[in-house]
Every structure is written in C-alpha cells, then in structure tokens.
Motif scaffolding. Structure first.
Motif, short mmCIF file in Angstrom:
data_model
loop_
_atom_site.label_atom_id
_atom_site.label_comp_id
_atom_site.label_asym_id
_atom_site.label_seq_id
_atom_site.Cartn_x
_atom_site.Cartn_y
_atom_site.Cartn_z
N GLU A 1 5.17 -34.20 19.36
CA GLU A 1 5.79 -33.28 18.40
C GLU A 1 6.00 -31.90 18.99
N TYR A 2 5.02 -31.41 19.74
CA TYR A 2 5.19 -30.10 20.37
C TYR A 2 6.38 -30.16 21.33
N LEU B 1 9.00 -32.03 21.15
CA LEU B 1 10.26 -32.01 20.41
C LEU B 1 10.67 -30.57 20.10
N ALA B 2 9.70 -29.76 19.71
CA ALA B 2 9.99 -28.36 19.43
C ALA B 2 10.36 -27.61 20.71
N LEU B 3 9.66 -27.90 21.79
CA LEU B 3 9.93 -27.23 23.07
C LEU B 3 11.31 -27.63 23.61
N GLU C 1 13.83 -28.45 21.83
CA GLU C 1 14.80 -27.73 20.99
C GLU C 1 14.97 -26.29 21.48
N ARG C 2 13.86 -25.66 21.87
CA ARG C 2 13.93 -24.29 22.40
C ARG C 2 14.75 -24.27 23.70
N THR D 1 18.41 -24.75 22.99
CA THR D 1 18.96 -23.55 22.35
C THR D 1 19.08 -22.40 23.34
N ILE E 1 20.46 -30.95 20.80
CA ILE E 1 19.56 -32.01 20.34
C ILE E 1 18.34 -32.00 21.25
N SER E 2 17.19 -32.22 20.66
CA SER E 2 15.96 -32.31 21.46
C SER E 2 15.50 -33.76 21.52
N TYR E 3 15.18 -34.20 22.73
CA TYR E 3 14.56 -35.51 22.89
C TYR E 3 13.09 -35.40 23.28
N GLY E 4 12.55 -34.17 23.32
CA GLY E 4 11.15 -34.05 23.69
C GLY E 4 10.89 -34.73 25.02
N LYS E 5 9.88 -35.60 25.04
CA LYS E 5 9.57 -36.31 26.30
C LYS E 5 10.07 -37.75 26.28
#
Lengths: 473, 187
Positions: free
Chosen positions: B124-125, B127-129, B131-132, B135, B154-158
């Motif tokens: 989850e972290y 996904l937020a990272l 997104e940053r 952006t 779009i964020s795919y996180g890991k």
C-alpha cells in the motif's frame, strides 16, 4: 433446498459420568479460579496431574511449548455412510487442533478403545495409558428428514469428567463447518478463549513469473478446504479484506487500468466500484460496524485517508497532509484509527480519533513501520517493519509500547488477525532471480507468542491474506 | 516536503546521458538511459525527417520519427528514483525535458505516466509512492509546457517490476516513472 443453518444443543453428561460443577453456559474466563490458574503459567500437564476435581486447562499465552495430547476418535454411527462422515469430522477436528499448536492429536493407531465401545462411557484408563489428557467422542446420525445430527463430547481423561457436550443438526453437506464448530468448542473450553476455526480466508492467488504475475482473488476455509477463485485474473487485484459479517470483501482492482476500491458480494458474486473518485482509491477496510469503508485516495499525487458511508455514500476526509497517509485500520470499538504516514520524514505508525483529530505517532523503533492492523481484541496493533534489508511482522500496544517481532524474512508483509486476536496470518515472498524465476509468495500464520509459524497450503502462490470473522458469531 | 525547484534546463543532456546508465551488470536495460544519450542529438535533428517511404529496403537505422518506438528508444521513456524518494534527479529532468520537447512536436500524442517502486516496501505504501513518482514526472512535463489534459497518471506500486532480481541493480531499474505514449504510430 435445505436450510443452511446449524442448530446447536447442549448435551448433558451420560448417566454414570460427571460434569464439572460449573455449567458449560458460563464463560470459562469467569469461572472461579480460572484466571488465577491461567496466570500461574503452570503447564497443562501439571494441572491435569492434580487430583480428580482438576480440569485440563491450556495456557494460551505460552505458545506451543507443551501442546496438550488429545485423542480425537472417529465419531461413531450405525451406518457406513454415517461412520464415513464421522471419520471425516474427526480428521478435520484433529487437523484444526493440531495446527493451533496448542494441542497434539494422538495417532489413531495408538487407541486402545474403539469408537463403538464408548457410546456410554469411555474407559478412561485406556486413554490414560496412551497419555491422552483430553478425549473427544461422538456419533453421527442421518435423520429421517435427511438432516445430519452430530454429537460430540469432550472428556477430561484424568478427572473422568465430561467437559463439553454439544449436538449439531444441519444439512449433511455442512459437515465441515460442523467439524470446525466442534474444534472451536474444544478450543474455547480448554483455553477460555474463542476459537477461530469456523472462519475463511480471502487472499490473492498468484501465478506466472514475477514480472508478469497474474493475480486473482481467491477464498478458502481457514484449513485450505473449499478453495475457489472469485476473479479470473484478467485484471490486477490487491489487498482484499472481509466485512464484519464475512459476506462482503473490499479490495483494490485495476479494472480498465483504473485502480479503484471495489466491494465483492460473496453470495451473489456481484462486484461494485465504491464511489466515483478522481484518483486512485486503495488500502480499503470496513469499519467494525460494517457501515463504512475507510481507504486512501490519491489526489494529484498526494495520498490521504477518507471514509465512505455505504448507505448515504457520504465521503469524509480524515487526514490532510502533503505526506503519504495510508493503510488505515479501525480499532474494534470504532473510536480510533491506526494508519501509516511518512509525515515525520519516514514511514511510521500513527493513531487518530475516528474523526481525524488527536493524531499521535506510536512507533519509534528503528526502521520503517507500515500496515498497522488493530487486533479484534483491541489490545494490540500488528504491523510490518522494514529495517536493514529485513522485513518483520510484529505487534505493539496501541500506545506504542511493548513491541514484539513475531516473524522475519527477506520480505514478510500484510498481517491479518484471526478473530480471537491470538493468531496472525501474513505472506512471505522469496527473492527473485535475475532470470525472472523465484519471487514465490506464500501464506503463513504465527501465534502471538511467536511460536507455531505455519505454512498455509494453497493451490497457487498466495499473498495479501485476510482472515474472516467467525462465520457463526 | 522534499520538492525540487525546476532549475534552468541548459545543457544537461550529455551529463544525463553519461550518468544515467545504472550500474547494472545484467540484462534488459537497452533503451532508457543508454539509447537516450545518443538520442538527445537525434531528437533535435530528426524533426523535418521526411520519411523515405519509397525505399523500404534501405530503411535507415533507428525508429521512425514521431513514433512510439522513437519515444521509447531515442527520447527515453523512463526516469529513475532513489529508494523511497520521488524527487527528480538532474538525469531524470533531462529525460523529461526531451520528452516535453517531443510531445510538443507531436501534439496528437497523449501519455500515461506509470509510477513504479522496487519490492522493498509494503504494497500500500508503494502504491502511494508510485503515485507520487508518476505525479512528479507529470508536473515537470506540465511545467515544461505540455498540456496537463494530455497526461494521466497511474501507480502500479511494486506490482510490475521492469527488471527481475532482488538486488540493487534490479531495484534501481524498478524505481521508475515510465511515460507511455499513445495516439501516434507504434513504429
């Protein structure tokens, strides 16, 4: 169609047997002397060696140092079909108790007395001979209306007393759930804590190489039975979590490459996107009353925590900082929320009131802290920690004190509590090789004591487990 | 918060090209940095290239101008980040400046910026990272004059590592924001 419900009745001890002077209806924890006895940290073996009025007690706080030997006999029946169900039930009960780490089911080949010879009273000396401290007997009956009646009795072998006796009447194909209910009744009677066997696990089933993993929602009983897939793998799914009624799952899905929080109804198979948000919504969890979902919304790159009321659709913003605020989880009374934030410069665990006020940082140890999940008992918060190239699963009190690490690996993540707050499930992922092999993820569980770490067997790889509440509260 | 001002752009191109090859001894990294180095010059000269469609046998080296292949192989479609960071390094800014110039030259092109993380973070972290990171790339492209309406994130996180492996060489390639072009020919 036959009703799905399971009718439950208490069984008095058979004539000639004695029961403890307290009734089964009173919670064990309130019984005279229980707390004192449990607090002595005396082993169950020592307790049962005491004179005949003593009753077996399992000290749940000590892990599996000294599991209690228990004999689970095949439930007897007059018909081959009934005996077959009775043997299946005994196998599932013994499996549940064994995996708990608190009990050691004795191999059936050691038994001296046959199930059909115990329908009045067990011959306790036969069970003492093989060092059984607890004994489970019972019978199954297929009734004229087609329903299955299952009786079981739990005996204290040394005190020669019935400790529990319950009958269940239900549709025959619910026999597995009946078995889990029996295991829960035994667990509760001997530990004073609610069991967790009549539960399910939803998780993300993984297949394919690490760079092209296919992920599907899957659900199974907590012992791995009745496994089925809920999504087909055509879109990415992550982080499923149960509603308090265990009828719905909230999760993140990348449908049409739009990552949003969804709700899946297990009975109907219907999926519904939750709300209409301008950016990615993720990290969802239900509130304890099931009326809200708390989640993260990423707006213009910044992640904050919101709730959405499932009936009124009202959206409330709870955090408002330029930092990452995510992974929210309600306390069981619904009054507090724990969450993950890097607002202080690194990832730490915080708590706040349900309206977003009164924010407090609670993690101060070395490393990064993430994925806080409040225990169903309210007494602890489980977390993932990353420090010096190692991941840990741990617990701390809601005030941040008493940190204990329960599991560690190259990558462990995503703790989920059993409904009794005594066992934590999480996933562990191996390192990935340069050729794309490896990176295998599996579900594991561990006791709060840090003992009894166990692999959950799943048909494919697995991650992001979520434990359901008890299906019969 | 950690936020870098958009500095003067000037001649970072060649610095970028030299530094941006991560110290990866392994496979994969053929496009991005290495190809982007030569690409800085090519991109600037390639604009008027009237495609010689009549001579399919004598195809010139390199992808056709204005195609997705050119964007990926010559301009450079991705930028890299430090562990748990989302600020744009000089190398990344150089890549995004080439992307912005290309996008202004081909106004039909639209982009999705994908934010990615390495595996050393919780789902989850990350996904937020991610997104940053997406952006941060988007905001820099917008600051350089690309219309915000052409860019989504779009964020795919890991979830979608570019390079397999549990080592710094792989991780440094996976902490990235990838600009994916649509609306133009593929190659």
């Amino acid at each position: 169609m036959m009703p799905r419900d399971i009718q439950t009745n208490l069984l008095a001890p058979p004539s000639g047997a004695t029961a403890p002077r307290w009734g089964l209806s009173m919670p064990l924890s309130r019984r005279q002397g229980f707390r004192a006895a449990a607090g002595l940290a005396a082993s169950a073996a020592a307790l049962t060696a005491m004179p005949a009025q003593a009753v077996i007690r399992v000290d749940i706080t000590r892990g599996n140092v000294d599991p209690v030997p228990i004999a689970v006999t095949d439930l007897f029946a007059d018909t081959p079909q009934g005996r077959s169900i009775g043997a299946d039930i005994a196998r599932v009960v013994a499996g549940d108790l064994d995996r708990s780490g608190l009990f050691r089911p004795i191999a059936k080949t050691a038994f001296l007395q046959r199930p059909e010879d115990m329908q009045m009273l067990p011959r306790f000396v036969d069970w003492r001979t093989i060092n059984a401290q607890a004994l489970v007997t019972g019978k199954t009956t297929l009734e004229a209306d087609g329903r299955l009646r299952v009786e079981f009795r739990l005996w204290d072998v040394f005190a020669e007393q019935q400790m529990a006796g319950i009958s269940y009447t239900s549709a025959p194909d619910t026999w597995r759930r009946v078995a889990h209910l029996i295991a829960d009744a035994i667990y509760e009677r001997l530990t004073g804590e609610k069991g967790y066997f009549d539960t399910r696990v939803v998780y993300v089933a993984e297949s394919g190489p690490a760079s092209k993993r296919v992920k599907r929602l899957a659900i199974m009983d907590q012992d791995g039975a009745n496994h089925r897939f809920l999504t087909d793998g055509s879109y990415l799914v992550l982080t499923p979590r149960f509603s308090p009624t265990a009828q719905e799952i909230t999760y993140l899905a990348y449908v049409n490459d739009r990552p949003r929080v969804y709700i899946y109804n297990i009975d109907t198979g219907q999926q519904e996107i939750l709300g209409d948000f301008p950016g990615m919504t993720f990290a969802p969890r239900f509130s304890p009353d099931g009326r809200k979902v708390i989640m993260t919304l990423a707006d213009a790159g910044n992640s904050d925590i919101y709730t959405m009321d499932l009936h009124t659709r009202e959206v409330r913003r709870l955090t408002n900082s330029p930092a990452i605020d995510t992974s929210p989880s309600f306390s069981p009374d619904g009054n507090r929320i724990t969450f993950n934030s890097d607002r202080g410069g690194s990832q730490q665990i915080y708590t706040m009131d349900a309206n977003g006020n009164n924010v407090q940082r609670i993690s101060f140890g070395q490393g990064r802290y993430a994925t806080p999940v409040w225990s169903p008992r309210g007494d602890l918060i489980a977390f993932t920690k990353f420090d010096a190239s190692t991941f840990y699963i741990g617990v701390m009190r809601p005030d941040g004190g008493g940190e204990r690490l329960l599991a560690q690996s190259f990558l462990v993540e995503g703790p989920s509590w059993a409904p009794n707050g005594r066992v934590i499930m999480y996933y562990r992922q191996d390192q990935t090789n340069r050729d794309g092999t490896g990176g295998d993820a599996h579900l594991w569980s561990v006791d709060l004591t840090g003992y009894n770490e166990r692999l959950m067997v799943t048909p494919l790889l697995g991650s992001d487990p979520a434990w359901s509440p008890l299906l019969t509260p | 918060m950690r936020r870098e001002l958009i500095g003067p752009i000037v001649a970072l191109f060649f610095v970028a090209a030299c530094q941006s090859t991560p110290n990866d001894t392994g496979n994969a990294v053929t496009q991005g940095a290495a190809a982007g180095g030569g690409g800085a010059g090519v991109a600037q000269n390639a604009a008027p290239a009237a495609a010689p469609a009549a001579a399919p046998a004598a195809r010139p080296a390199g992808p056709t101008a204005g195609t997705r292949a050119e964007f990926e192989q010559v301009v450079g479609d991705r930028v890299f980040f430090d562990f748990d960071k989302f600020d744009l390094q000089p190398v990344a800014r150089g890549t995004l400046e080439r992307q912005a110039a290309w996008l202004k030259r081909y106004p039909a092109a639209r982009v999705v910026v994908e934010g990615h993380c390495d595996e050393r973070g919780t789902r989850e972290y990350n996904l937020a990272l991610g997104e940053r990171r997406a952006t941060a790339s988007k905001n820099y492209l917008v600051a350089l004059g690309v219309e915000a309406s052409r860019i989504t994130t779009i964020s795919y996180g890991k979830e979608k590592p570019a390079v397999p492996g549990s080592n710094e060489a792989a991780w440094s390639q996976n902490r990235r924001a990838v600009t994916v072009v649509s609306g133009v020919a593929t190659n």
